[in-house]
Design a protein around this motif. Structure first.
Motif, PDB file in Angstrom:
ATOM      1  N   ILE A   1       0.041  -4.128  10.018  1.00  0.00           N
ATOM      2  CA  ILE A   1      -0.134  -3.542   8.565  1.00  0.00           C
ATOM      3  C   ILE A   1       0.822  -4.233   7.578  1.00  0.00           C
ATOM      4  CG2 ILE A   1       0.739  -1.281   7.299  1.00  0.00           C
ATOM      5  CD1 ILE A   1      -1.404  -0.664   9.576  1.00  0.00           C
ATOM      6  N   ALA A   2       0.192  -4.881   6.536  1.00  0.00           N
ATOM      7  CA  ALA A   2       1.110  -5.673   5.589  1.00  0.00           C
ATOM      8  C   ALA A   2       1.114  -4.888   3.965  1.00  0.00           C
ATOM      9  CB  ALA A   2       0.357  -7.088   5.749  1.00  0.00           C
ATOM     10  N   ALA A   3       2.010  -5.548   3.372  1.00  0.00           N
ATOM     11  CA  ALA A   3       2.131  -4.835   2.017  1.00  0.00           C
ATOM     12  C   ALA A   3       2.780  -6.267   1.262  1.00  0.00           C
ATOM     13  CB  ALA A   3       3.417  -3.946   2.124  1.00  0.00           C
ATOM     14  N   MET A   4       2.102  -6.068  -0.052  1.00  0.00           N
ATOM     15  CA  MET A   4       2.464  -7.308  -0.986  1.00  0.00           C
ATOM     16  C   MET A   4       2.240  -6.743  -2.295  1.00  0.00           C
ATOM     17  SD  MET A   4      -0.988  -9.776  -0.997  1.00  0.00           S
ATOM     18  CE  MET A   4      -0.594 -10.278  -2.547  1.00  0.00           C
ATOM     19  N   ASN A   5       2.909  -7.473  -3.538  1.00  0.00           N
ATOM     20  CA  ASN A   5       2.867  -6.941  -4.896  1.00  0.00           C
ATOM     21  C   ASN A   5       1.696  -7.681  -5.129  1.00  0.00           C
ATOM     22  OD1 ASN A   5       5.305  -5.778  -4.528  1.00  0.00           O
ATOM     23  ND2 ASN A   5       6.633  -7.594  -5.151  1.00  0.00           N
TER      24      ASN A   5
ATOM     25  N   MET B   1      -1.741  -3.498   2.285  1.00  0.00           N
ATOM     26  CA  MET B   1      -1.718  -2.583   0.797  1.00  0.00           C
ATOM     27  C   MET B   1      -1.065  -3.379  -0.242  1.00  0.00           C
ATOM     28  SD  MET B   1      -0.004   0.807   2.430  1.00  0.00           S
ATOM     29  CE  MET B   1       1.346   0.031   3.830  1.00  0.00           C
ATOM     30  N   VAL B   2      -1.415  -3.183  -1.197  1.00  0.00           N
ATOM     31  CA  VAL B   2      -1.100  -4.035  -2.504  1.00  0.00           C
ATOM     32  C   VAL B   2      -0.781  -3.288  -3.690  1.00  0.00           C
ATOM     33  CG1 VAL B   2      -1.900  -5.725  -4.037  1.00  0.00           C
ATOM     34  CG2 VAL B   2      -2.918  -5.680  -1.965  1.00  0.00           C
TER      35      VAL B   2
ATOM     36  N   VAL C   1      -6.073  -2.056   0.542  1.00  0.00           N
ATOM     37  CA  VAL C   1      -6.197  -0.937  -0.498  1.00  0.00           C
ATOM     38  C   VAL C   1      -5.074  -0.935  -1.212  1.00  0.00           C
ATOM     39  CG1 VAL C   1      -4.402   0.285   1.214  1.00  0.00           C
ATOM     40  CG2 VAL C   1      -5.942   1.662  -0.197  1.00  0.00           C
ATOM     41  N   SER C   2      -5.439  -0.513  -2.436  1.00  0.00           N
ATOM     42  CA  SER C   2      -4.434  -0.499  -3.756  1.00  0.00           C
ATOM     43  C   SER C   2      -3.473   0.730  -3.770  1.00  0.00           C
ATOM     44  CB  SER C   2      -4.893  -0.654  -5.025  1.00  0.00           C
ATOM     45  OG  SER C   2      -5.687   0.402  -5.128  1.00  0.00           O
ATOM     46  N   VAL C   3      -2.206   0.476  -3.863  1.00  0.00           N
ATOM     47  CA  VAL C   3      -1.389   1.664  -4.031  1.00  0.00           C
ATOM     48  C   VAL C   3      -0.530   1.656  -5.405  1.00  0.00           C
ATOM     49  CG1 VAL C   3       0.960   2.755  -2.833  1.00  0.00           C
ATOM     50  CG2 VAL C   3      -0.500   1.214  -1.463  1.00  0.00           C
TER      51      VAL C   3
END
Length: 512
Positions: A345-349, A218-219, A389-391
């Motif tokens: 499941i990863a997240a980043m700016n 998720m970005v 996917v963009s958040v």
């Protein structure tokens, strides 16, 4: 001269293997001394002092003779206090302070306190399983009872101290077997995503990730809800089988037996290590290798928040296990393998300043800075992530507009049904199908095939990237309960690959 020899069964723990160890105790005449041979590590060498005190404080005599303890097989490294109990029993048997006719029916694992009390040890669960394969019953400390209660169909015993075990061996009926409870499923799960306002595209991506066991990135800017979204994934995943739960519990038993509760309730593990984690902490290792975070997330979710802040070498270690579901740790002494079938499941700016993903090109970061930031993730790692996917940040008006009621149970049923179909079709979840099989399993009509080729050209996908596209499309079709993959489903699968386009810097998601 008196010669006395006793043999007691125990187990060592190397990696996931619980290897049988024979503790041989020999008493002979000569100057009193106590030596342990058979590759003992420091904690095992120290057991001499614990055993001596425990025997004396349990109202037995400590023989003032030449005591030799051999832990066979000799080349296997032994560690921990788990051999205290078998060594003490061996000394008592060899010095004929106790007798036992049925010694071969039991195996012993426990650390001793100086007063003779038994202490908790790591890895009791895999040892108990291995024991029953050899038709023996494990006797261990009462502190490990909660682990033994998880096993059904085998006899195990728990005791509080050395005296209890000695009287059980002599009279053969003092300890009653541990009552097995099996693994209790926790039914109080809410499968609803109602807590998350808006973010329909991200919710959809989460649902697909759960349905096909896909890795997801998720970005989005800080505060857009990435962490909240990730925390809902375990509730979307279908339940584990009993075998899977036992595998997970065995890993926890070896790594950290005190953290076993979620898996005891058949809940899939959810691990979220901080980005300061070391390579050994993530992958497992150490001089006596222990499972790392990726193994603790076996059959569950590994959540990496702020993905770009993780050490590059840490992330590269994950490339192999992401595909194979195993991690091999090579040491000079041995090669150990731990299971690591986790879902990432990863997240980043989107950029170093964490600007909103909807406003690409309007932030202070230069295109070079953005590119350098996004290049912290290597292309091979990104290639292994199925869903990007963009958040976006949610506007207040969207937040206030109460979204339509979320039917979590219906979504959950669909996910379980999709996963069931995958198991029947290929015995695996879609994310785990090999590249050769996916082309056969992802059935398309001629129009869809043409579209797939166009997408492949347009995004310049690698071979692996193309197979990932097909895997995601297959999951989308499974969620719709359809046999063949339509053009619409291919386009949706493609939309989860286009957040970053490495050739022309960053650009916004076409679907936004």
């Amino acid at each position: 001269s008196l010669m006395a020899l006793a043999r007691v069964h125990s187990r060592a723990q190397t990696g996931m293997q619980a290897t049988a160890v024979l503790v041989e105790v020999d008493l002979s005449n000569g100057l009193p001394c106590f030596s342990i041979v058979g590759l003992p590590e420091a904690a095992v060498r120290e057991s001499k002092e614990r055993v001596r005190a425990a025997i004396k404080n349990s109202q037995f005599q400590f023989p003032s003779r030449r005591i030799t303890v051999n832990l066979a097989p000799a080349e296997l490294p032994k560690e921990g206090g788990r051999f205290d109990l078998p060594i003490a029993l061996g000394i008592l048997l060899a010095s004929e302070q106790i007798q036992c006719k049925h010694l071969d029916r039991y195996e012993f694992i426990a650390e001793l306190g100086l007063g003779g009390e038994l202490r908790h040890t790591r890895g009791v669960l895999p040892s108990a399983l291995a024991c029953s394969k050899d038709n023996r019953s494990l006797i261990t400390a009462s502190e490990n009872r909660h682990e033994l209660e998880l096993l059904t169909g085998q006899e195990t015993f728990c005791a509080d101290d050395l005296i209890q075990i000695c009287s059980h061996l002599v009279q053969h009926d003092c300890l009653s077997p541990v009552i097995a409870k099996g693994i209790q499923a926790n039914t109080e799960h809410s499968h609803s995503l109602a807590a998350i306002r808006g973010q329909e595209q991200a919710k959809r991506a989460l649902t697909l990730a759960a349905a096909g066991e896909h890795h997801l990135l998720m970005v989005g800017s800080p505060g857009s809800g990435k962490t909240l979204l990730a925390s809902h994934v375990p509730a979307l995943l279908p339940p584990m089988t009993t075998e899977q739960a036992i595998e997970v519990l065995s890993i926890y038993s070896i790594a950290n037996p005190l953290a076993m509760t979620p898996a005891e309730l058949m809940q899939r593990p959810f691990r979220s290590p901080h980005h300061s984690v070391s390579a050994n902490g993530l992958a497992g290792g150490g001089s006596q290798p222990r499972p790392g975070e990726i193994s603790l997330a076996h059959h569950g979710v590994l959540f990496l928040d702020e993905l770009t802040e993780f050490d590059r070498s840490c992330l590269e270690i994950m490339r192999e296990p992401l595909e194979s579901g195993r991690i091999t740790i090579s040491r000079a002494a041995a090669q150990l393998e731990f299971p690591a079938r986790f879902q990432l499941i990863a997240a980043m700016n989107p950029c170093p300043n964490g600007c909103d993903i909807n406003r690409y090109g309007q932030c202070e970061c230069s295109p070079q800075q953005i590119q350098r930031y996004q290049r912290k993730l290597s292309a091979p790692l990104l290639d292994r992530i199925d869903l990007l996917v963009s958040v976006p940040k949610i506007t207040l008006s969207k937040c206030a507009a109460s979204s339509e009621p979320d039917d979590g149970n219906e979504r959950y049923q669909k996910i379980c049904h999709a996963r069931e179909q995958q198991l029947q079709r290929q015995g695996e979840s879609n994310a785990r199908i090999s590249g050769t099989e996916i082309e056969a399993l992802c059935q398309m009509d001629s129009a869809s095939k043409r579209l797939a080729e166009e997408i492949n050209e347009q995004y310049r996908l690698s071979g692996r990237g193309f197979h990932r596209l097909l895997r995601v499309a297959r999951t989308i079709a499974d969620m719709a309960d359809e046999k063949t993959v339509s053009e619409q489903q291919l386009l949706e699968a493609a939309s989860y690959r286009q957040i970053f386009n490495r050739h022309n810097g960053a650009r916004s998601d076409a679907q936004e």
